[in-house]
Write a protein that holds these residues in place. Structure first.
Motif, PDB file in Angstrom:
ATOM      1  N   SER A   2     -39.141  47.219  23.735  1.00  0.00           N
ATOM      2  CA  SER A   2     -39.737  47.202  25.064  1.00  0.00           C
ATOM      3  C   SER A   2     -39.405  45.890  25.772  1.00  0.00           C
ATOM      4  O   SER A   2     -38.885  44.963  25.179  1.00  0.00           O
ATOM      5  N   LEU A   3     -39.754  45.834  27.051  1.00  0.00           N
ATOM      6  CA  LEU A   3     -39.546  44.624  27.830  1.00  0.00           C
ATOM      7  C   LEU A   3     -40.881  43.924  28.049  1.00  0.00           C
ATOM      8  O   LEU A   3     -41.328  43.730  29.170  1.00  0.00           O
ATOM      9  N   VAL A   4     -41.544  43.575  26.966  1.00  0.00           N
ATOM     10  CA  VAL A   4     -42.757  42.767  27.016  1.00  0.00           C
ATOM     11  C   VAL A   4     -42.399  41.402  26.455  1.00  0.00           C
ATOM     12  O   VAL A   4     -41.845  41.311  25.353  1.00  0.00           O
ATOM     13  N   GLY A  47     -47.669  43.045  31.682  1.00  0.00           N
ATOM     14  CA  GLY A  47     -47.248  43.615  30.406  1.00  0.00           C
ATOM     15  C   GLY A  47     -45.791  44.021  30.444  1.00  0.00           C
ATOM     16  O   GLY A  47     -44.898  43.176  30.554  1.00  0.00           O
ATOM     17  N   GLU A  48     -45.532  45.326  30.370  1.00  0.00           N
ATOM     18  CA  GLU A  48     -44.171  45.856  30.380  1.00  0.00           C
ATOM     19  C   GLU A  48     -43.467  45.479  31.684  1.00  0.00           C
ATOM     20  O   GLU A  48     -43.984  45.711  32.780  1.00  0.00           O
ATOM     21  N   SER A  50     -40.883  45.777  34.676  1.00  0.00           N
ATOM     22  CA  SER A  50     -40.292  46.891  35.407  1.00  0.00           C
ATOM     23  C   SER A  50     -39.843  46.377  36.770  1.00  0.00           C
ATOM     24  O   SER A  50     -40.103  45.216  37.126  1.00  0.00           O
ATOM     25  N   VAL A  91     -33.240  44.496  23.834  1.00  0.00           N
ATOM     26  CA  VAL A  91     -34.165  45.286  24.642  1.00  0.00           C
ATOM     27  C   VAL A  91     -33.504  46.599  25.033  1.00  0.00           C
ATOM     28  O   VAL A  91     -32.277  46.741  24.939  1.00  0.00           O
ATOM     29  N   ARG A  95     -34.598  50.164  30.469  1.00  0.00           N
ATOM     30  CA  ARG A  95     -35.686  49.325  30.985  1.00  0.00           C
ATOM     31  C   ARG A  95     -35.144  48.023  31.561  1.00  0.00           C
ATOM     32  O   ARG A  95     -35.631  47.520  32.577  1.00  0.00           O
TER      33      ARG A  95
END
Length: 304
Positions: A2-4, A47-48, A50, A91, A95
């Motif tokens: 993920s992109l966190v 968080g994530e 985007s 990643v 995303r």
């Protein structure tokens, strides 16, 4: 994948961002862009990642930086980071591509940024609780930003003996600002009262004025960081119902309120330490006054 942005990935992201970049100035610029983003990301609690999150960050940058070219340079660094991280398999590609798709800021003839109205400024200045130690500090901090137009980097370096009595008024006589320009900053009486309330309560008798307050209620010997100042402004802005406010917006607000109060633009330039009058004009922004329209007095002394 993920992109966190979690702590153990931060160094990894800086490595992929700077990979293949040999020019020292470019490396410094990219590192600054990443650090600025991480400060905002942590304070925001995002968080994530985007495209929508990156658009929020772009809006914040437009207020904090002003220049579209500067904003776009920082966004370019972040796009590179996302793409390199995806290419290295750190990643998810989709995303990363989504976050990297944030559009550039549009250049315009007017400097981007926020200016508070007098009523908004009053609400912000009254937001901290004057009955607590942190509240006294924050009331003083906001007063210096709004009343004196200091940059946050200048504020955190302000020493107690840096505020002096000259010609029967309080001033900061030798403030070293951007480009190592030295200026004299008058300190309004209401600002000095807030400073005194904080330094007395915090028992600050020397060195840095603005310091952290520990959980046990004692005052740290270390000064606040520029990041901490940004967080304090953001917190009280939210409490006052104000969105997208930065410490630099309070510097713009100082300029605008001075102008509204009848201040000469050259004196405002001296106060802020600008090298040119054109920069000061950008800080004042453009605003049409309907109640005192410039064309109301056309032929005021002649019947038409």
């Amino acid at each position: 994948m993920s992109l966190v942005l979690v702590p153990d990935r931060i160094q990894l992201l800086e490595d992929v961002l700077l990979n293949g970049v040999s020019n020292a100035n470019t490396r410094r610029a990219y590192s600054r862009a990443l650090q600025s983003f991480l400060e905002w990301y942590r304070a925001k609690g995002a968080g994530e990642l985007s495209r929508s999150v990156m658009r929020e960050y772009r809006a914040w940058l437009e207020g904090a930086r002003g220049s579209a070219s500067t904003v776009n340079q920082e966004l370019s660094a972040l796009r590179r980071m996302f793409r390199n991280a995806a290419a290295a398999g750190f990643v998810d590609r989709e995303r990363a591509a989504d976050a990297a798709g944030v559009e550039n800021a549009r250049a315009s003839g007017v400097r981007a940024g926020n200016w508070l109205t007098p009523e908004q400024a009053r609400k912000l200045l009254l937001a901290p609780d004057e009955n607590t130690l942190k509240g006294k500090r924050d009331r003083a901090l906001l007063a210096v930003l709004v009343g004196c137009g200091l940059r946050r980097e200048e504020l955190v370096l302000l020493d107690l003996d840096g505020v002096q009595l000259r010609e029967d008024r309080w001033v900061i006589p030798e403030l070293v600002g951007k480009g190592k320009r030295v200026r004299l900053v008058p300190v309004p009486g209401w600002v000095k009262e807030r400073l005194d309330a904080w330094t007395t309560a915090g028992e600050i008798r020397e060195r840095r004025i603005f310091r952290a307050v520990k959980k046990n209620g004692t005052v740290s010997s270390e000064s606040l960081s520029a990041t901490a100042v940004w967080k304090i402004v953001l917190q009280h802005a939210r409490n006052a119902g104000i969105k997208q406010l930065t410490p630099h917006d309070l510097r713009r607000t100082c300029a605008k309120l001075c102008r509204r109060a009848g201040g000469d633009i050259e004196q405002i330039q001296f106060l802020l330490g600008h090298s040119s009058i054109q920069t000061t004009e950008k800080y004042l922004g453009g605003e049409q006054e309907i109640k005192k329209a410039v064309n109301d007095r056309l032929f005021a002394r002649t019947k038409i």
